[in-house]
Every structure is written in structure tokens, then in C-alpha cells.
Design a protein around this motif. Sequence first.
Motif, PDB file in Angstrom:
ATOM      1  N   TYR A 248       0.845  -1.190   0.000  1.00 44.73           N
ATOM      2  CA  TYR A 248       0.000   0.000   0.000  1.00 44.73           C
ATOM      3  C   TYR A 248       0.886   1.249   0.000  1.00 44.73           C
ATOM      4  O   TYR A 248       2.020   1.220   0.493  1.00 44.73           O
ATOM      5  CB  TYR A 248      -0.962   0.020   1.190  1.00 44.73           C
ATOM      6  CG  TYR A 248      -0.320   0.051   2.560  1.00 44.73           C
ATOM      7  CD1 TYR A 248      -0.009   1.257   3.194  1.00 44.73           C
ATOM      8  CD2 TYR A 248      -0.061  -1.139   3.248  1.00 44.73           C
ATOM      9  CE1 TYR A 248       0.547   1.277   4.451  1.00 44.73           C
ATOM     10  CE2 TYR A 248       0.490  -1.123   4.519  1.00 44.73           C
ATOM     11  CZ  TYR A 248       0.791   0.097   5.118  1.00 44.73           C
ATOM     12  OH  TYR A 248       1.340   0.126   6.372  1.00 44.73           O
TER      13      TYR A 248
ATOM     14  N   CYS B  90      -1.548   4.512   7.109  1.00 44.97           N
ATOM     15  CA  CYS B  90      -2.005   4.487   5.711  1.00 44.97           C
ATOM     16  C   CYS B  90      -2.440   3.097   5.254  1.00 44.97           C
ATOM     17  O   CYS B  90      -2.818   2.929   4.082  1.00 44.97           O
ATOM     18  CB  CYS B  90      -0.902   4.993   4.783  1.00 44.97           C
ATOM     19  SG  CYS B  90      -0.575   6.764   4.914  1.00 44.97           S
TER      20      CYS B  90
ATOM     21  N   ARG C 100      -4.927   1.934   2.168  1.00 46.40           N
ATOM     22  CA  ARG C 100      -4.988   2.777   0.977  1.00 46.40           C
ATOM     23  C   ARG C 100      -4.718   1.912  -0.254  1.00 46.40           C
ATOM     24  O   ARG C 100      -3.793   1.089  -0.264  1.00 46.40           O
ATOM     25  CB  ARG C 100      -3.934   3.885   1.029  1.00 46.40           C
ATOM     26  CG  ARG C 100      -4.240   5.054   1.944  1.00 46.40           C
ATOM     27  CD  ARG C 100      -3.164   6.119   1.830  1.00 46.40           C
ATOM     28  NE  ARG C 100      -3.141   6.715   0.494  1.00 46.40           N
ATOM     29  CZ  ARG C 100      -2.081   7.326  -0.036  1.00 46.40           C
ATOM     30  NH1 ARG C 100      -0.933   7.391   0.631  1.00 46.40           N
ATOM     31  NH2 ARG C 100      -2.148   7.851  -1.238  1.00 46.40           N
TER      32      ARG C 100
ATOM     33  N   GLU D   5      -3.925   4.762  -5.641  1.00 49.79           N
ATOM     34  CA  GLU D   5      -3.700   6.117  -5.155  1.00 49.79           C
ATOM     35  C   GLU D   5      -2.222   6.481  -5.082  1.00 49.79           C
ATOM     36  O   GLU D   5      -1.884   7.621  -4.765  1.00 49.79           O
ATOM     37  CB  GLU D   5      -4.305   6.282  -3.761  1.00 49.79           C
ATOM     38  CG  GLU D   5      -5.827   6.227  -3.708  1.00 49.79           C
ATOM     39  CD  GLU D   5      -6.341   6.499  -2.313  1.00 49.79           C
ATOM     40  OE1 GLU D   5      -5.521   6.799  -1.417  1.00 49.79           O
ATOM     41  OE2 GLU D   5      -7.575   6.414  -2.105  1.00 49.79           O
TER      42      GLU D   5
END
Length: 281
Positions: free
Chosen positions: A97, A129, A132, A136
Motif C-alpha cells: 500500500y 495508511c 490505501r 492512489e
Amino acid sequence: MAEARTRFAPSPTGPLHLGHAFSALTAFERARAAGGRMLLRIEDIDTARCKPAWEAQIFEDLAWLGIDWPRPVLRQSTRLPAYAAALGRLAAMGLTYPCRCRRADIRAALSAPHAPVLGPDGPVYPGTCRGRPMAEAGPDDAIRLDMRAALARLGPLPAFTDTGPAHAGRHDLRAETLVDTVGDVVLARRDIGTSYHLAVVVDDAFQHITEVVRGEDLFPATPIHVLLQALLGLPSPAYHHHRLIADDTGKRLAKRDDARAIATWRAEGATPADIRRLVGL
């Protein structure tokens, strides 16, 4: 039977010191005793700090010590596509991620109420995070391994063998230890597109290294490397984590200790035999 291969992998960011001499000589002599070869790898992915003059000094110092190696040497700066491919495989498994956190953000998240747990890369990342999507990911993001997802994918965890004086024996990877004291390590820094952990695993497999010889300060990172080897389907070498060379106060030598640099000893008239004596060989 595969040829025995060790490697010495310095970064050209400063002069080699007595600790480097001990590590290089140990790797060279262990390979030679097994009828194999020591390979030289230049870990130059941190282009802002690596200098050609320091690389040239590495070659000169090692040759003066009586160490030989196959040419040409492998430079990590030429291997970025291989690291990207390995990172892509882990991402395709759903194990990575993007992380936008800076060091200050991590410190703030860990500031209270208890002292942070320290892992191989510093404070264990709190997972801010995590979750995520990779869609992104941008140029300002680091890429982290989702440790819990990685462990769930593997099932039974691998083990590794160490022959060094401080950690000799078999070491089984343990899920709770990896989660609690290692955490979601960085696989790709935002500035260079990879990390030490990912690059070293990919390169050890590429160079068919059979035994990794390095300082015992890197022993805590070895479970990360063995885990990545298993996830990527790469062979896991044996390990030999050797003792560290310290200064008169017991502090481990660093590249900033220029007075301990091999080149300084050479300039003052030392011989390779003197260096071997100084490091206890």
C-alpha cells in the motif's frame, strides 16, 4: 552442487574502515574455504550520497587487502527495473500500500502513551495508511508491505540458518514477532523507488548467493528478507552474521570515522597483515 558464493556489498558513500575490512575478508575467506567465490556488489541506489571517487577507493582498498572478485561488478543503480518488477509482483498479490506519512507524522502517532517499539528500521510503523489502494500511489508516497496480509498469504512460515557466533542455529519466523516488532516495512522509498530490503533480496537471488556474510547488526533484518524470499519464490541462502569491529570505547565503527579508514592506515605505512591483526584475523 551449486558453487559456494558469498558477497561483499558496500555503498560508495565514504571510506571503507576496519569493520568493512573484517567483513570483506570474512566473506572472501569463507567462500574460498568452500571452493567458491566472493562477489562484489556496489549498493549505489542512494545516488545523492554515492560518489564515483568512493567507489574507486573501494576497489583500491580491497585489492590492497589481497581480495579478488569477478568482473564486472553488479551495481544496484542498473537494477531498478528488476526491483520494480518484484514490487509489482507483491502489489499484484495485494500485499502493498502507498504511504504518505513523513517521519514527523510517525513520531506524532507514536508519541503517547507508551514508548514506541523499535524495529530494524526504527519505530515500528503504526499503520496509518494501511488500507490505501495502490491506485492512489503517487510520487510522494513510499510503498509499504502489509505485514499481516503477507503472513496470511504464506501460511506456514519459513526458517533460516545462521552460522555466526552470536546467532548460530535455526531461526523460525514467527508471525507475532514480525507484526509487533517489525511491522509494515518500506519496500520502495519515495526518492529511489526501492529499499535496502527489497533490493538485497532480489540481488542475492540474481547473483546465486549461497551464504550471506554480514555484520550481526543486520540480524534483525534477516526475517524480513527471508519473508520476502518466500513471497517472491526466491531461494533463501544461509546466513553468517559476524561480530562487529568497535572503537576503543566499544562503539561500532561508522564511515564518518575517517581516522579508522583503511586508506588512512595505508597512508601511515600499515600492511595488509597489520589490518588483519587489528581486526582479530
